[in-house]
Scaffold this motif. Structure first.
Motif, PDB file in Angstrom:
ATOM      1  N   ASP A 182      26.348 -24.868  22.073  1.00 23.76           N
ATOM      2  CA  ASP A 182      25.191 -26.363  22.111  1.00 23.76           C
ATOM      3  C   ASP A 182      26.422 -27.167  21.905  1.00 23.76           C
ATOM      4  O   ASP A 182      26.470 -28.524  22.200  1.00 23.76           O
ATOM      5  N   GLU A 183      27.339 -27.069  20.567  1.00 23.36           N
ATOM      6  CA  GLU A 183      28.285 -28.188  19.764  1.00 23.36           C
ATOM      7  C   GLU A 183      28.824 -27.685  21.297  1.00 23.36           C
ATOM      8  O   GLU A 183      30.210 -29.644  21.050  1.00 23.36           O
ATOM      9  N   LEU A 184      30.040 -26.951  21.473  1.00 24.92           N
ATOM     10  CA  LEU A 184      30.584 -27.674  22.277  1.00 24.92           C
ATOM     11  C   LEU A 184      30.605 -28.103  23.733  1.00 24.92           C
ATOM     12  O   LEU A 184      31.999 -28.703  23.880  1.00 24.92           O
ATOM     13  N   THR A 204      30.816 -35.311  23.162  1.00 26.72           N
ATOM     14  CA  THR A 204      31.435 -35.873  21.958  1.00 26.72           C
ATOM     15  C   THR A 204      32.642 -34.441  21.644  1.00 26.72           C
ATOM     16  O   THR A 204      33.939 -35.407  21.637  1.00 26.72           O
ATOM     17  N   TYR A 205      32.024 -33.545  21.530  1.00 21.99           N
ATOM     18  CA  TYR A 205      32.530 -32.295  21.290  1.00 21.99           C
ATOM     19  C   TYR A 205      34.300 -32.534  22.749  1.00 21.99           C
ATOM     20  O   TYR A 205      35.176 -31.791  22.732  1.00 21.99           O
ATOM     21  N   ARG A 206      33.798 -32.569  24.122  1.00 24.02           N
ATOM     22  CA  ARG A 206      34.305 -32.053  25.081  1.00 24.02           C
ATOM     23  C   ARG A 206      35.171 -33.558  24.986  1.00 24.02           C
ATOM     24  O   ARG A 206      36.493 -33.255  25.809  1.00 24.02           O
ATOM     25  N   GLN A 207      34.918 -34.987  24.392  1.00 27.36           N
ATOM     26  CA  GLN A 207      35.662 -36.169  24.472  1.00 27.36           C
ATOM     27  C   GLN A 207      36.773 -35.250  23.719  1.00 27.36           C
ATOM     28  O   GLN A 207      37.843 -36.362  23.655  1.00 27.36           O
ATOM     29  N   TYR A 208      36.640 -34.880  22.060  1.00 26.01           N
ATOM     30  CA  TYR A 208      37.335 -34.270  21.637  1.00 26.01           C
ATOM     31  C   TYR A 208      38.807 -33.594  22.524  1.00 26.01           C
ATOM     32  O   TYR A 208      40.020 -33.741  21.450  1.00 26.01           O
ATOM     33  N   LEU A 209      38.700 -32.470  22.903  1.00 26.59           N
ATOM     34  CA  LEU A 209      39.198 -31.624  23.473  1.00 26.59           C
ATOM     35  C   LEU A 209      39.969 -32.273  24.688  1.00 26.59           C
ATOM     36  O   LEU A 209      41.532 -31.648  24.645  1.00 26.59           O
ATOM     37  N   ARG A 210      39.630 -33.292  25.428  1.00 26.83           N
ATOM     38  CA  ARG A 210      40.350 -34.158  26.604  1.00 26.83           C
ATOM     39  C   ARG A 210      41.393 -34.866  25.147  1.00 26.83           C
ATOM     40  O   ARG A 210      42.508 -34.904  25.690  1.00 26.83           O
ATOM     41  N   PHE A 230      36.986 -25.820  15.468  1.00 25.82           N
ATOM     42  CA  PHE A 230      35.928 -25.254  14.781  1.00 25.82           C
ATOM     43  C   PHE A 230      35.140 -26.176  15.217  1.00 25.82           C
ATOM     44  O   PHE A 230      34.963 -27.381  15.262  1.00 25.82           O
ATOM     45  N   VAL A 231      33.751 -26.042  14.848  1.00 32.81           N
ATOM     46  CA  VAL A 231      32.771 -27.024  15.405  1.00 32.81           C
ATOM     47  C   VAL A 231      32.013 -26.873  13.651  1.00 32.81           C
ATOM     48  O   VAL A 231      31.633 -25.954  12.676  1.00 32.81           O
ATOM     49  N   SER A 232      31.225 -28.039  13.203  1.00 30.70           N
ATOM     50  CA  SER A 232      30.142 -28.007  12.714  1.00 30.70           C
ATOM     51  C   SER A 232      28.912 -27.645  12.400  1.00 30.70           C
ATOM     52  O   SER A 232      28.236 -27.378  12.763  1.00 30.70           O
ATOM     53  N   GLY A 258      42.717 -33.979  32.153  1.00 33.35           N
ATOM     54  CA  GLY A 258      42.781 -35.378  31.673  1.00 33.35           C
ATOM     55  C   GLY A 258      41.175 -35.410  31.689  1.00 33.35           C
ATOM     56  O   GLY A 258      40.198 -34.880  31.087  1.00 33.35           O
ATOM     57  N   ASP A 259      41.247 -36.639  31.416  1.00 31.31           N
ATOM     58  CA  ASP A 259      39.212 -37.078  30.977  1.00 31.31           C
ATOM     59  C   ASP A 259      38.478 -37.288  32.135  1.00 31.31           C
ATOM     60  O   ASP A 259      37.465 -37.080  31.707  1.00 31.31           O
ATOM     61  N   ALA A 260      38.905 -36.958  33.084  1.00 35.75           N
ATOM     62  CA  ALA A 260      38.576 -36.514  34.883  1.00 35.75           C
ATOM     63  C   ALA A 260      37.596 -35.292  34.742  1.00 35.75           C
ATOM     64  O   ALA A 260      36.937 -34.521  34.799  1.00 35.75           O
ATOM     65  N   THR A 261      38.598 -34.517  33.498  1.00 41.30           N
ATOM     66  CA  THR A 261      38.789 -33.246  34.185  1.00 41.30           C
ATOM     67  C   THR A 261      36.821 -32.496  33.076  1.00 41.30           C
ATOM     68  O   THR A 261      36.574 -32.510  32.557  1.00 41.30           O
TER      69      THR A 261
END
Length: 103
Positions: free
Chosen positions: A32-34, A38-44, A60-62, A85-88
């Motif tokens: 759920d965290e991954l 927000t997390y997906r935006q961080y990874l991008r 890592f996740v909190s 990229g941003d659209a992925t």
């Protein structure tokens, strides 16, 4: 410039010192965290650029109360391009499930 990937399938496994990555880990909570926006935006942003099947990313996740859970993300499949990229779309699964999805 390389084309931006439409979809990337990532698998995850917790990183633990005892050798059993699933020992005492709440897999659904980590998933759920991954999968959160927000997390997906961080990874991008953090991992944006060329990607290849088999790459592994230490992340890592909190777990709340400033307690992190280390995880290893692995690129299982890249579709429609070679650049994150941003659209992925990022499709994240526990390691055992992702191996079935990537085939």
């Amino acid at each position: 410039m390389s084309p931006v990937a439409d979809r990337i399938v990532l698998s995850f496994a917790p990183s633990t010192a005892d050798g059993d990555p699933w020992s005492g880990i709440d897999t659904e909570w980590i998933a759920d965290e991954l999968r959160g926006d927000t997390y997906r935006q961080y990874l991008r942003r953090a991992r944006g650029g060329p990607v290849a099947v088999g790459e592994e990313w230490d992340e890592f996740v909190s777990c709340g109360c400033a307690t992190p859970q280390d995880v290893v993300l692995r690129v299982e499949r890249v579709e429609g391009g070679t650049v994150l990229g941003d659209a992925t779309t990022l499709d994240v699964h526990p390691r055992d499930d992702a191996e079935a999805v990537s085939q």
